[in-house]
Design a protein around this motif. Sequence first.
Motif, PDB file in Angstrom:
ATOM      1  N   TYR A  25       0.832  -1.198   0.000  1.00 64.02           N
ATOM      2  CA  TYR A  25       0.000   0.000   0.000  1.00 64.02           C
ATOM      3  C   TYR A  25       0.869   1.251   0.000  1.00 64.02           C
ATOM      4  O   TYR A  25       2.021   1.231   0.423  1.00 64.02           O
ATOM      5  N   GLU A  26       0.289   2.333  -0.485  1.00 65.73           N
ATOM      6  CA  GLU A  26       0.894   3.656  -0.468  1.00 65.73           C
ATOM      7  C   GLU A  26       0.382   4.364   0.775  1.00 65.73           C
ATOM      8  O   GLU A  26      -0.794   4.257   1.107  1.00 65.73           O
ATOM      9  N   GLY A  27       1.268   5.079   1.475  1.00 65.74           N
ATOM     10  CA  GLY A  27       0.839   5.672   2.725  1.00 65.74           C
ATOM     11  C   GLY A  27       1.421   7.032   3.025  1.00 65.74           C
ATOM     12  O   GLY A  27       2.010   7.694   2.162  1.00 65.74           O
ATOM     13  N   ILE A  28       1.258   7.410   4.286  1.00 67.32           N
ATOM     14  CA  ILE A  28       1.683   8.703   4.811  1.00 67.32           C
ATOM     15  C   ILE A  28       2.571   8.440   6.018  1.00 67.32           C
ATOM     16  O   ILE A  28       2.183   7.690   6.926  1.00 67.32           O
ATOM     17  N   ALA A  29       3.751   9.045   6.051  1.00 67.05           N
ATOM     18  CA  ALA A  29       4.635   8.905   7.213  1.00 67.05           C
ATOM     19  C   ALA A  29       4.022   9.655   8.389  1.00 67.05           C
ATOM     20  O   ALA A  29       3.593  10.803   8.259  1.00 67.05           O
ATOM     21  N   ALA A  30       3.969   8.987   9.548  1.00 66.98           N
ATOM     22  CA  ALA A  30       3.342   9.581  10.727  1.00 66.98           C
ATOM     23  C   ALA A  30       4.179   9.270  11.962  1.00 66.98           C
ATOM     24  O   ALA A  30       4.896   8.271  12.010  1.00 66.98           O
ATOM     25  N   LEU A  44       5.465   5.475  11.659  1.00 63.99           N
ATOM     26  CA  LEU A  44       4.538   4.547  11.014  1.00 63.99           C
ATOM     27  C   LEU A  44       4.307   4.981   9.576  1.00 63.99           C
ATOM     28  O   LEU A  44       4.329   6.176   9.275  1.00 63.99           O
ATOM     29  N   CYS A  45       4.037   4.032   8.723  1.00 69.48           N
ATOM     30  CA  CYS A  45       3.566   4.313   7.366  1.00 69.48           C
ATOM     31  C   CYS A  45       2.082   3.954   7.373  1.00 69.48           C
ATOM     32  O   CYS A  45       1.719   2.787   7.245  1.00 69.48           O
ATOM     33  N   TYR A  64      -1.619  11.363  20.115  1.00 72.47           N
ATOM     34  CA  TYR A  64      -1.931  11.795  18.741  1.00 72.47           C
ATOM     35  C   TYR A  64      -0.875  11.314  17.770  1.00 72.47           C
ATOM     36  O   TYR A  64       0.289  11.158  18.115  1.00 72.47           O
ATOM     37  N   LEU A  65      -1.306  11.125  16.542  1.00 70.93           N
ATOM     38  CA  LEU A  65      -0.427  10.763  15.447  1.00 70.93           C
ATOM     39  C   LEU A  65      -0.388  11.956  14.492  1.00 70.93           C
ATOM     40  O   LEU A  65      -1.432  12.478  14.107  1.00 70.93           O
ATOM     41  N   HIS A  66       0.816  12.394  14.139  1.00 69.72           N
ATOM     42  CA  HIS A  66       0.994  13.553  13.276  1.00 69.72           C
ATOM     43  C   HIS A  66       1.723  13.152  12.000  1.00 69.72           C
ATOM     44  O   HIS A  66       2.532  12.227  12.010  1.00 69.72           O
ATOM     45  N   GLY A  67       1.471  13.885  10.929  1.00 71.77           N
ATOM     46  CA  GLY A  67       2.237  13.696   9.706  1.00 71.77           C
ATOM     47  C   GLY A  67       3.678  14.121   9.920  1.00 71.77           C
ATOM     48  O   GLY A  67       3.975  15.023  10.695  1.00 71.77           O
ATOM     49  N   VAL A  68       4.597  13.445   9.219  1.00 74.14           N
ATOM     50  CA  VAL A  68       6.025  13.759   9.306  1.00 74.14           C
ATOM     51  C   VAL A  68       6.385  14.685   8.153  1.00 74.14           C
ATOM     52  O   VAL A  68       5.940  14.481   7.028  1.00 74.14           O
ATOM     53  N   GLU A  69       7.196  15.703   8.445  1.00 73.32           N
ATOM     54  CA  GLU A  69       7.652  16.596   7.380  1.00 73.32           C
ATOM     55  C   GLU A  69       9.170  16.573   7.289  1.00 73.32           C
ATOM     56  O   GLU A  69       9.857  16.290   8.260  1.00 73.32           O
ATOM     57  N   VAL A  85       5.804  13.787   4.197  1.00 77.59           N
ATOM     58  CA  VAL A  85       6.529  12.629   3.680  1.00 77.59           C
ATOM     59  C   VAL A  85       5.582  11.486   3.307  1.00 77.59           C
ATOM     60  O   VAL A  85       4.841  11.001   4.162  1.00 77.59           O
ATOM     61  N   PRO A  86       5.629  11.011   2.051  1.00 77.34           N
ATOM     62  CA  PRO A  86       4.875   9.806   1.695  1.00 77.34           C
ATOM     63  C   PRO A  86       5.702   8.560   2.016  1.00 77.34           C
ATOM     64  O   PRO A  86       6.887   8.654   2.362  1.00 77.34           O
ATOM     65  N   CYS A  87       5.097   7.409   1.885  1.00 76.81           N
ATOM     66  CA  CYS A  87       5.805   6.148   2.080  1.00 76.81           C
ATOM     67  C   CYS A  87       5.095   5.053   1.290  1.00 76.81           C
ATOM     68  O   CYS A  87       3.935   5.193   0.914  1.00 76.81           O
TER      69      CYS A  87
END
Length: 185
Positions: A25-30, A44-45, A64-69, A85-87
């Motif tokens: 899967y395609e995801g979001i770095a968190a 996490l991805c 809380y879980l936040h997006g990584v930049e 950041v995507p993953c």
Amino acid sequence: SSGGVTYIRWGRTVCPSEAGTELVYEGIAAGTHYNDKGGSSTYLCVPKVPLYSNYDPGVQGFSYLHGVEYEVPNAIDSNLHDDNVPCAVCYASNRSTVLMVPARNSCPSSSWTLEYSGYIMTQSNNWGDQYRTTYECVDKNAESIPGSAPNSNAAFFYTVEATCNGIPCPPYDTEKELTCAVCTR
């Protein structure tokens, strides 16, 4: 089929085009907010679309879980600075071991397959950051998440440099960002 390994390709939305490698899967770095003392020390991805089970409506405020930049120097890619950041979670069906090699942008020998190479990144140890995170290998051809809000200042990926405190200089250099390679076999 049996066997195979999974790994996360940080900074990209696709898996390498190696034979036997596929996108799970395609995801979001968190991750945890840089100023929180609780939460997790790992990144996490997370999938782009979550699935929920039982839940309490409303904000509970426990963790809380936040997006990584990205927080990157100009030498790597200033266009990524402050972007999210995507993953990609990848599965290599015909391999049984995955290894992240720090401080090298190649695999230990020709018996290994280079999945990707890049830069070691983690949370900063400056600016009052309160927690430690894992080191991740972020792809040298990193992308950002289109339309993501830049500079949210929540969780970060900073490049890493070595010190001469217990690490031999030379060959290590305190003024160079450390590379990495993700290898399978």
